[in-house]
Write a protein that holds these residues in place. Structure first.
Motif, mmCIF file in Angstrom:
data_model
loop_
_atom_site.group_PDB
_atom_site.id
_atom_site.type_symbol
_atom_site.label_atom_id
_atom_site.label_comp_id
_atom_site.label_asym_id
_atom_site.label_seq_id
_atom_site.Cartn_x
_atom_site.Cartn_y
_atom_site.Cartn_z
ATOM 1 N N ALA A 1 0.840 -1.207 0.000
ATOM 2 C CA ALA A 1 0.000 0.000 0.000
ATOM 3 C C ALA A 1 0.872 1.254 0.000
ATOM 4 O O ALA A 1 0.628 2.210 -0.745
ATOM 5 N N LEU A 2 1.915 1.246 0.841
ATOM 6 C CA LEU A 2 2.804 2.410 0.897
ATOM 7 C C LEU A 2 3.566 2.602 -0.403
ATOM 8 O O LEU A 2 3.782 3.726 -0.864
ATOM 9 N N GLY A 3 3.997 1.471 -1.002
ATOM 10 C CA GLY A 3 4.727 1.551 -2.271
ATOM 11 C C GLY A 3 3.867 2.207 -3.340
ATOM 12 O O GLY A 3 4.332 3.087 -4.083
ATOM 13 N N LEU B 1 -4.557 14.733 -5.789
ATOM 14 C CA LEU B 1 -4.159 13.336 -5.587
ATOM 15 C C LEU B 1 -2.860 13.272 -4.786
ATOM 16 O O LEU B 1 -2.704 12.453 -3.879
ATOM 17 N N HIS B 2 -1.921 14.150 -5.114
ATOM 18 C CA HIS B 2 -0.630 14.177 -4.431
ATOM 19 C C HIS B 2 -0.816 14.364 -2.927
ATOM 20 O O HIS B 2 -0.327 13.592 -2.110
ATOM 21 N N VAL B 3 -1.541 15.399 -2.588
ATOM 22 C CA VAL B 3 -1.679 15.748 -1.179
ATOM 23 C C VAL B 3 -2.542 14.718 -0.435
ATOM 24 O O VAL B 3 -2.201 14.295 0.673
ATOM 25 N N LEU B 4 -3.627 14.268 -1.071
ATOM 26 C CA LEU B 4 -4.508 13.319 -0.384
ATOM 27 C C LEU B 4 -3.845 11.943 -0.239
ATOM 28 O O LEU B 4 -4.009 11.270 0.784
ATOM 29 N N ILE C 1 -1.477 12.227 2.589
ATOM 30 C CA ILE C 1 -2.178 12.216 3.878
ATOM 31 C C ILE C 1 -2.629 10.800 4.234
ATOM 32 O O ILE C 1 -2.493 10.359 5.376
ATOM 33 N N ALA C 2 -3.115 10.067 3.220
ATOM 34 C CA ALA C 2 -3.533 8.676 3.465
ATOM 35 C C ALA C 2 -2.354 7.824 3.906
ATOM 36 O O ALA C 2 -2.521 6.824 4.602
ATOM 37 N N SER C 3 -1.135 8.222 3.515
ATOM 38 C CA SER C 3 0.055 7.429 3.841
ATOM 39 C C SER C 3 0.461 7.540 5.306
ATOM 40 O O SER C 3 1.216 6.689 5.794
ATOM 41 N N ILE C 4 -0.012 8.559 5.993
ATOM 42 C CA ILE C 4 0.454 8.766 7.368
ATOM 43 C C ILE C 4 0.103 7.568 8.275
ATOM 44 O O ILE C 4 1.012 6.977 8.871
ATOM 45 N N SER D 1 -6.805 5.939 7.574
ATOM 46 C CA SER D 1 -6.454 6.640 6.336
ATOM 47 C C SER D 1 -7.694 7.262 5.705
ATOM 48 O O SER D 1 -7.694 8.430 5.316
ATOM 49 N N ALA D 2 -8.747 6.470 5.616
ATOM 50 C CA ALA D 2 -9.972 6.951 4.963
ATOM 51 C C ALA D 2 -10.545 8.150 5.719
ATOM 52 O O ALA D 2 -11.017 9.117 5.108
#
Ligand code: HEM
Ligand code: MTE
Ligand code: MO
Length: 394
Positions: A34-36, A75-78, A81-84, A211-212
């Motif tokens: 998921a992180l990749g 998409l970049h920012v969201l 943020i989901a990656s945190i 994340s969601a």
């Protein structure tokens, strides 16, 4: 071979700790996957943001589709943020490896561990600096985009090395469960008194929900319709004069006097047959065009609006600029990084590239760039220069 050993071979039982599926290879592999994916999306959309702002000689930023940058930067920012929660979960999931003893077992192992420094350090830096930036907090002693871009390359290099080192384990750990493997995993877990397989599922569901939730509470800064949910968003698309947020006010830019001066003139200079100096009445008397275009800030918020003004290309025709000319626009704002921007061929010729006099049916608010601002399709917000003073043709 006992059941535990067999299950391990299949890559599905709790690994070396023999205890908890939340710390096993499958959990680490799933979170890693998921992180990749998330970091690859961040990297590509980030590079896109970079090349449209600083185009290399072989590249002309396209002016269409009009909303493309809005989508890529959102998409970049969201995705970031989901990656945190994903990153926190991954670090927790493999924490026993991070503190394992001895720290280094072989030269290959040393190299593998060393690649974690750019990967983990870089990932933490990217997520932290990105969030600080969109929250308008600039604590770094250096220029954010340069630091963020450099560390992006370092992080991705670490990611590629890490994927290389973990490919075999990951493949095995992500094998779909056959019925027999499933049985073995349960037996193995029972044999060592471990939490059963569903502990992993519960854990991953919790992380995904985290994340969601973060995304849902911020997406409204750019996704129409989610604005009311946007409790964590630093900017809401419809708050501000004329229903559009203001990035920097006229007072902050120190342009109030010049922007409201009755002797205001827009000058068209450079490679033209007729240099122009136009007052507001002349600009208003020219044929006007209307376009629905977003402001898409690099900091992740965006807001669509109705703009009306003089097409840039009409003005260039009037001045006798040659076809294929490029343009630099300059603001009344003298200090700062945003006082000017360049337009290359696609944006110069696009009919919707406007020198806007009106926003949402009213004369442009002073804070939105009165008397005149640039607005063009598919363009980062930082390049939508406000309070225009000069158009230089090159
Ligand atoms: C929470 C996570 C993140 C947030 C909020 C975030 C935010 C941002 C913002 C606001 C920009 C625009 C900078 C500007 O032009 O002023 C940007 C650019 C960029 N981001 Fe991120 N980012 C995040 C994560 C990442 C990650 C994980 C990567 C890659 C591993 C990445 C790679 C890039 C790159 C390459 C750029 C272009 C920099 C430039 O224009 O020179 N970002 N990011
Ligand atoms: N002269 C000038 N133009 C500028 C800026 C600025 O600071 N000075 N900010 C830019 C940025 S970063 C954005 S996102 C948009 C925001 O436009 P708005 O304030 O009208 O919403 O204006 C751009 N144009
Ligand atoms: Mo912006």
């Amino acid at each position: 071979m006992n059941v535990l050993e067999q299950a391990r071979r299949i890559g599905r039982a709790a690994d070396a700790t023999g205890e908890d599926p939340r710390h096993d290879q499958r959990t680490a592999a799933l979170l890693g996957l998921a992180l990749g994916i998330a970091f690859t999306i961040c990297f590509l959309t980030g590079l896109w943001s970079h090349v449209v702002q600083h185009p290399p000689s072989w590249f002309t930023p396209p002016s269409r589709p009009a909303g493309l940058y809005r989508v890529t930067q959102g998409l970049h920012v969201l995705t970031g943020i989901a990656s945190i929660p994903l990153l926190l979960a991954k670090l927790w999931s493999v924490s026993h490896h991070l503190v394992a003893w001895p720290p280094v077992r072989s030269p290959a192992h040393a190299l593998e561990r060393l690649s974690l420094v750019p990967l983990v350090g870089g990932a933490i830096f990217q997520l932290w600096s990105g969030v600080a930036n969109i929250d308008l907090w600039y604590p770094l002693p250096f220029y954010f985009p340069a630091a963020h871009e450099t560390v992006a390359w370092i992080t991705m290099a670490g990611l590629v090395m890490h994927i290389g080192a973990k490919l075999t384990i990951t493949r095995a750990a992500l094998q779909p469960m056959t019925a027999r493997a499933d049985e073995l995993a349960v037996e193995a877990a029972t044999a060592v008194g471990a939490a059963p397989d569903h502990a992993r599922r519960r854990f991953l569901t919790l992380v995904g929900a985290g994340s969601a939730t973060l995304v849902a509470l911020t997406a409204g800064m750019t996704v129409p319709g989610l604005e009311r949910l946007a409790l964590l968003a630093p900017r809401r698309p419809s708050t501000g004069p004329q229903g559009v947020p203001v990035n920097k006010t006229a007072a902050e830019a120190n342009v109030v006097t010049k922007a409201t001066d009755v002797t205001y003139r827009l000058v068209v200079t450079g490679a033209v047959t007729t240099a122009l100096s136009l007052d507001l009445a002349t600009l208003r008397a020219m044929p006007q065009r209307e376009a629905e275009l977003p402001i898409s800030c690099v900091e992740g918020w965006s807001a669509s609006a109705r703009w009306r003004g003089v097409p840039l290309r009409d003005l260039l025709d009037l001045a006798g600029a040659r076809p294929g000319a490029e343009v630099t626009v300059r603001s009344l704002e003298e200090a700062g990084l945003y006082g000017q921007s360049d337009l290359l061929a696609a944006h110069v010729t696009d009919a919707d590239t406007l020198l806007a006099l009106e926003l949402n049916g009213e004369v442009l608010d002073l804070d939105h760039g009165y008397p005149l601002r640039l607005i063009a399709p598919n363009r980062p917000g930082v390049q939508q220069t406000k309070w225009l003073a000069e158009i230089e043709v090159r």
